[in-house]
Write a protein that holds these residues in place. Structure first.
Motif, short mmCIF file in Angstrom:
data_model
loop_
_atom_site.label_atom_id
_atom_site.label_comp_id
_atom_site.label_asym_id
_atom_site.label_seq_id
_atom_site.Cartn_x
_atom_site.Cartn_y
_atom_site.Cartn_z
N GLN A 1 6.79 2.81 8.42
CA GLN A 1 7.86 2.33 7.55
C GLN A 1 7.34 1.87 6.18
N THR A 2 6.10 1.42 6.13
CA THR A 2 5.52 0.97 4.85
C THR A 2 4.63 2.04 4.22
N LEU A 3 4.63 3.25 4.79
CA LEU A 3 3.72 4.30 4.31
C LEU A 3 4.01 4.69 2.86
N SER A 4 5.28 4.85 2.52
CA SER A 4 5.63 5.24 1.15
C SER A 4 5.14 4.21 0.14
N ARG A 5 5.33 2.95 0.46
CA ARG A 5 4.89 1.89 -0.44
C ARG A 5 3.36 1.90 -0.58
N THR A 6 2.67 2.08 0.53
CA THR A 6 1.20 2.09 0.51
C THR A 6 0.67 3.24 -0.33
N VAL A 7 1.22 4.44 -0.13
CA VAL A 7 0.75 5.61 -0.86
C VAL A 7 1.04 5.47 -2.35
N MET A 8 2.22 4.97 -2.70
CA MET A 8 2.58 4.85 -4.11
C MET A 8 1.70 3.83 -4.84
N THR A 9 1.57 2.64 -4.27
CA THR A 9 0.80 1.60 -4.96
C THR A 9 -0.70 1.92 -4.96
N SER A 10 -1.22 2.29 -3.79
CA SER A 10 -2.65 2.60 -3.71
C SER A 10 -2.98 3.87 -4.49
N GLY A 11 -2.12 4.88 -4.38
CA GLY A 11 -2.38 6.14 -5.06
C GLY A 11 -2.39 6.00 -6.57
N LEU A 12 -1.39 5.31 -7.12
CA LEU A 12 -1.32 5.13 -8.57
C LEU A 12 -2.47 4.27 -9.08
N ALA B 1 -16.58 -0.21 -8.29
CA ALA B 1 -16.20 -1.16 -7.24
C ALA B 1 -14.74 -0.98 -6.84
N LEU B 2 -13.87 -0.76 -7.82
CA LEU B 2 -12.45 -0.59 -7.51
C LEU B 2 -12.16 0.75 -6.87
N VAL B 3 -12.84 1.81 -7.30
CA VAL B 3 -12.63 3.13 -6.69
C VAL B 3 -12.99 3.08 -5.20
N VAL B 4 -14.18 2.54 -4.91
CA VAL B 4 -14.60 2.43 -3.51
C VAL B 4 -13.71 1.45 -2.76
N GLY B 5 -13.44 0.31 -3.37
CA GLY B 5 -12.69 -0.75 -2.70
C GLY B 5 -11.27 -0.37 -2.37
N ILE B 6 -10.60 0.37 -3.24
CA ILE B 6 -9.21 0.75 -2.97
C ILE B 6 -9.15 1.72 -1.80
N ILE B 7 -10.09 2.66 -1.74
CA ILE B 7 -10.12 3.60 -0.60
C ILE B 7 -10.36 2.83 0.70
N ILE B 8 -11.40 1.99 0.70
CA ILE B 8 -11.74 1.24 1.91
C ILE B 8 -10.64 0.23 2.25
N GLY B 9 -10.11 -0.44 1.24
CA GLY B 9 -9.09 -1.46 1.48
C GLY B 9 -7.79 -0.91 2.01
N THR B 10 -7.43 0.29 1.56
CA THR B 10 -6.18 0.90 2.03
C THR B 10 -6.26 1.25 3.51
N TYR B 11 -7.36 1.87 3.91
CA TYR B 11 -7.43 2.24 5.33
C TYR B 11 -7.75 1.05 6.23
N SER B 12 -8.40 0.00 5.67
CA SER B 12 -8.70 -1.16 6.52
C SER B 12 -7.44 -1.93 6.89
#
Length: 412
Positions: free
Chosen positions: A321-332, A354-365
Motif C-alpha cells: 500500500q505504501t509502495l507508490s509513495r516509497t518509489v516516488m520519494t526515494s526514486g526522485l 554517501a546519499l547515493v549509497v544511503g538511499i539505496i540501502i535505506g529504502t530496502y532496509s
C-alpha cells in the motif's frame, strides 16, 4: 498520485535474501575498516590546512601535487582536487600532526606556488595574492617618483578600488593584465606603468585558507559521533512512544544498519569522511527513518482493522500500500543525488556518494530489515504466549493429581 495500484508482492518472502546481503555488506565493510585501521578521515577530523586556489587556466593538478609534496609531504599526506571538471579552482590539503605547523604549512604552500608558477626572482610583488597594506606600501614611493600626486587617503582609496575590481566576478581574485584596471576610477596610464614596474600578475590566486588543528579535528570527530548517536537515540524514544518499543528498536536497528554499510562503502572505495559526509549521514538517518515510519504507520492502521489477519500477510499488504509513495520519494531523491554525484565535482563527491549509497540501502532496509524485526518479535512473543497457555493447564492438572493422591493417603 499512485504509480502502482492493488499490488500484491510478497516482500517478506524475500527477506532472507536481503538480510544475508546486508550481513555480507556489513562484514565486508567492517573487515575493510579493521584492515585500514579505521575510517579514512578528512582534514576536518585529522587536522591540517585546506587552501582553495584559482588558476587563470586549467590547473596543472599533477604539477601542483608534485611541487607541494616535495616541500610539505614529510609532515603528512598532500591532496589536490578539482572542484569541477571544468573549474579552474583546486583544493590543496595537507595533513598535520603538530599544531605548530598550521601557519608554517600555509606559508609553505603559498611559497611553493609562487616559486612554481610565479616570478619570485624578479623582485616584484604578486598583485593577485597581495593584500591592501602590502600594496599600499609597495606603490607609495614609486607612484610619487612617477609624478602621480596622491594624498595618503587618495592612495588608500585607489588601492581599495583596484582590489575590489580584482576580487569581484568574473575575475574573482585573478587578473591577467594590468591593462584590465584601466576602467577603475583613478587608474591612469602612469599608475598602470608603475604597477607593471613594481608588480606582476601570477597565474593563480589564493581564494580561501582553512586551518584545523589536530585537537580541534579530534573534537569535531567526537562531536560527529555523538550527534549521530543522539539522533538515533531521540528517534528510538519518539517511535517507542508513538508506536511500541519494538517498532522503535526495529527502526533504529535499520538506520544503524544503513549507517554502518554506508561507512563500510567509504572504506571499501578508500574515500575520506569529512564534515559534509557527516551531514549526509545525518540526512540519511532522517530520510530512512521517515520511510520506515510511513510503513509502520500503515501496519498500525491495518492492525486495528484486521486483527485476525496473519501478521506476515498484513505487513506485506502494508508495504504494498505504501509502495507508490516509497518509489516516488526515494526514486526522485535518488535521481537528484545521482546527478549531484556525477556532475557536482570533487568537493561534493563524498556528500553525494554517501546519499547515493544511503538511499539505496535505506529504502530496502525499511522493507526488508525493519519490518522483519517486527515480524520476528511478534512471532516469538506469540509462541511464548501459546507455550505459557499450554503449560498452565498442565501445571493445574498436575497439582490436582498430587492433591488427590495426598487425600487417598490420608484416608488410608
Amino acid at each position: 498520485m499512485e504509480l502502482f495500484k492493488n499490488t500484491n508482492f510478497d516482500f517478506l518472502g524475500w527477506k532472507w535474501h536481503f538480510i544475508i546481503a546486508s550481513l555480507v555488506l556489513t562484514v565486508a565493510g567492517l573487515v575493510s575498516l579493521v584492515g585500514r585501521g579505521g575510517p579514512k578521515y578528512g582534514i576536518d577530523f585529522k587536522g591540517g590546512t585546506l587552501m582553495t586556489v584559482r588558476f587563470a587556466g586549467k590547473p596543472p593538478i599533477d604539477e601542483i601535487r608534485s611541487a607541494v609534496s616535495k616541500r610539505v609531504g614529510g609532515s603528512g599526506e598532500v591532496t589536490v582536487q578539482n572542484f569541477e571538471s571544468t573549474s579552474n579552482e583546486v583544493a590543496i590539503g595537507t595533513e598535520l600532526t603538530d599544531e605548530r605547523q598550521l601557519d608554517l604549512n600555509r606559508r609553505t604552500i603559498i611559497q611553493t606556488l609562487q616559486a612554481t608558477f610565479g616570478q619570485p626572482s624578479s623582485g616584484k610583488l604578486d598583485f593577485n595574492n597581495s593584500g591592501h597594506e602590502t600594496l599600499v606600501s609597495r606603490l607609495r614611493d614609486p607612484l610619487a617618483r612617477a609624478g602621480v600626486a596622491l594624498s595618503e587617503p587618495q592612495l588608500q582609496k585607489l588601492v581599495v578600488d583596484m582590489l575590489n575590481f580584482r576580487d569581484t566576478p568574473p575575475r574573482s581574485g585573478l587578473i591577467t593584465s594590468f591593462d584590465q584596471l584601466s576602467s577603475v576610477p583613478g587608474v591612469t596610464p602612469a599608475v598602470i606603468n608603475t604597477l607593471k614596474q613594481e608588480c606582476y600578475t601570477a597565474p593563480f590566486s589564493v581564494r580561501r585558507v582553512e586551518m584545523v588543528g589536530p585537537k580541534v579535528g579530534a573534537d569535531l570527530r567526537q562531536r560527529a559521533i555523538w550527534a549521530t548517536l543522539a539522533a538515533l537515540g531521540g528517534m528510538l524514544v519518539y517511535i517507542a512512544f508513538r508506536f511500541e518499543w519494538i517498532y522503535g528498536v526495529a527502526a533504529v536497528v535499520a538506520v544503524f544498519h544503513d549507517t554502518i554499510i554506508t561507512i563500510g562503502f567509504f572504506s571499501l572505495f578508500d574515500k575520506e569522511i569529512t564534515l559534509t559526509v557527516i551531514a549526509a549521514l545525518l540526512t540519511l538517518v532522517g530520510y530512512s527513518m521517515n520511510d520506515t515510519i510511513v510503513i509502520f504507520d500503515r501496519i498500525r492502521e491495518n492492525l486495528k482493522l484486521s486483527r485476525r489477519e496473519p501478521l506476515e500477510q498484513l505487513i506485506n499488504r502494508s508495504v504494498n500500500q505504501t509502495l507508490s509513495r516509497t518509489v516516488m520519494t526515494s526514486g526522485l531523491t535518488f535521481l537528484t543525488v545521482l546527478a549531484l554525484f556525477l556532475f557536482g565535482g570533487a568537493v561534493l563527491h563524498g556528500f553525494s556518494f554517501a546519499l547515493v549509497v544511503g538511499i539505496i540501502i535505506g529504502t530496502y532496509s525499511s522493507v526488508f530489515i525493519a519490518s522483519p524485526i517486527v515480524l520476528f518479535w511478534h512471532d516469538w512473543f506469540d509462541k511464548r504466549k501459546r507455550s505459557a497457555a499450554v503449560a498452565a493447564p498442565a501445571r493445574a492438572s498436575t497439582g490436582k493429581e498430587s492433591a488427590g493422591k495426598g487425600s487417598m493417603r490420608a484416608m488410608k
